[in-house]
Design a protein around this motif. Structure first.
Motif, mmCIF file in Angstrom:
data_model
loop_
_atom_site.group_PDB
_atom_site.id
_atom_site.type_symbol
_atom_site.label_atom_id
_atom_site.label_comp_id
_atom_site.label_asym_id
_atom_site.label_seq_id
_atom_site.Cartn_x
_atom_site.Cartn_y
_atom_site.Cartn_z
ATOM 1 N N MET A 11 0.881 -1.166 0.000
ATOM 2 C CA MET A 11 0.000 0.000 0.000
ATOM 3 C C MET A 11 0.920 1.218 0.000
ATOM 4 N N TRP A 12 1.238 1.695 -1.179
ATOM 5 C CA TRP A 12 2.238 2.751 -1.350
ATOM 6 C C TRP A 12 1.778 4.074 -0.764
ATOM 7 N N ARG A 13 2.730 4.781 -0.154
ATOM 8 C CA ARG A 13 2.500 6.119 0.380
ATOM 9 C C ARG A 13 3.689 6.982 -0.027
ATOM 10 N N GLU A 14 3.422 8.253 -0.257
ATOM 11 C CA GLU A 14 4.489 9.193 -0.595
ATOM 12 C C GLU A 14 4.978 9.859 0.682
ATOM 13 N N PRO A 28 13.994 10.418 1.745
ATOM 14 C CA PRO A 28 13.697 11.804 1.366
ATOM 15 C C PRO A 28 12.237 12.000 0.959
ATOM 16 N N ALA A 29 11.805 13.257 1.011
ATOM 17 C CA ALA A 29 10.445 13.613 0.615
ATOM 18 C C ALA A 29 10.187 13.199 -0.830
ATOM 19 N N ALA A 30 8.941 12.917 -1.130
ATOM 20 C CA ALA A 30 8.440 12.581 -2.465
ATOM 21 C C ALA A 30 8.798 11.162 -2.912
ATOM 22 N N CYS A 31 9.476 10.385 -2.085
ATOM 23 C CA CYS A 31 9.731 8.970 -2.408
ATOM 24 C C CYS A 31 8.498 8.161 -2.034
ATOM 25 N N ASP A 32 8.229 7.130 -2.800
ATOM 26 C CA ASP A 32 7.141 6.218 -2.470
ATOM 27 C C ASP A 32 7.681 5.085 -1.610
ATOM 28 N N VAL A 33 6.985 4.780 -0.532
ATOM 29 C CA VAL A 33 7.363 3.663 0.336
ATOM 30 C C VAL A 33 6.129 2.808 0.583
ATOM 31 N N GLY A 34 6.351 1.535 0.825
ATOM 32 C CA GLY A 34 5.228 0.656 1.107
ATOM 33 C C GLY A 34 5.708 -0.692 1.600
ATOM 34 N N ASN A 78 -3.953 -6.010 9.387
ATOM 35 C CA ASN A 78 -4.653 -4.892 8.752
ATOM 36 C C ASN A 78 -4.909 -5.175 7.269
ATOM 37 N N PRO A 79 -5.734 -6.146 6.937
ATOM 38 C CA PRO A 79 -5.965 -6.479 5.534
ATOM 39 C C PRO A 79 -6.664 -5.370 4.740
ATOM 40 N N PHE A 80 -7.233 -4.384 5.426
ATOM 41 C CA PHE A 80 -7.930 -3.297 4.748
ATOM 42 C C PHE A 80 -7.100 -2.022 4.687
ATOM 43 N N SER A 81 -5.845 -2.091 5.103
ATOM 44 C CA SER A 81 -4.947 -0.950 5.188
ATOM 45 C C SER A 81 -5.345 -0.065 6.365
ATOM 46 N N LEU A 82 -4.584 1.003 6.570
ATOM 47 C CA LEU A 82 -4.791 1.889 7.711
ATOM 48 C C LEU A 82 -4.765 3.346 7.273
#
Length: 162
Positions: A11-14, A28-34, A78-82
């Motif tokens: 579940m990718w977040r920036e 760093p800012a603007a990187c996608d992590v998940g 958390n199968p529905f994400s958070l």
């Protein structure tokens, strides 16, 4: 839901402005992590013997898991994400799943289909990429999990009166 989450991929977040420290590393800012829900739900630190179906892992007992172990497992489930991007339909989905499962288990006897139909969705001995576990229901990652099976046979119970 733990062993075969509906959306098992990351579940990718920036990362927000200013960056973030994750597990001791600066991102760093603007990187996608998940992180993949599948990988969290099969992490031995949260779920010992994580590839086995063990309903008793959620019930404290003297010869079973401690209350602390159960709370740790619940914190990772958390199968529905958070957060703000979590599934808005989580409450409804859990209510529907609980009611449907309770009704099916009350009204029917069921078993895994016999023969080749009962093997649909299994892993294959000698396969690569995590597909070697015979008793693990196999998923293909897509926006949501792509599944084939399981095939189940139902027979209405004769000892139920309405």
């Amino acid at each position: 839901m733990r062993m075969s989450p509906p959306a098992g991929g990351a579940m990718w977040r920036e990362v927000d402005k200013g960056g973030a420290h994750i597990d001791g590393e600066f991102i760093p800012a603007a990187c996608d992590v998940g992180t993949s829900m599948y990988s969290i739900h099969h992490n031995e630190a949260y779920y010992p013997d994580s590839y086995r179906y063990r309903p008793d892992r959620w019930i404290p007992s003297p010869d079973g898991p401690s209350q602390e172990a159960i709370e740790l497992a619940q914190s990772a489930w958390n199968p529905f994400s958070l957060g703000p991007r979590g599934c808005v339909g989580r409450g409804l989905a859990m209510s529907e799943l609980s009611l449907t499962l309770a009704r099916v288990m009350w009204r029917f006897d069921f078993r895994q289909a016999r023969g080749l139909l009962g093997q649909i969705g299994e892993g294959t001995a000698g396969a690569r990429g995590g597909k070697h576990r015979i008793n693990e229901f196999q998923l293909e990652d897509h926006l949501t999990g792509i599944k084939n099976g399981p095939m189940i046979e139902f027979r209405e119970r004769s000892d139920i009166t309405w």
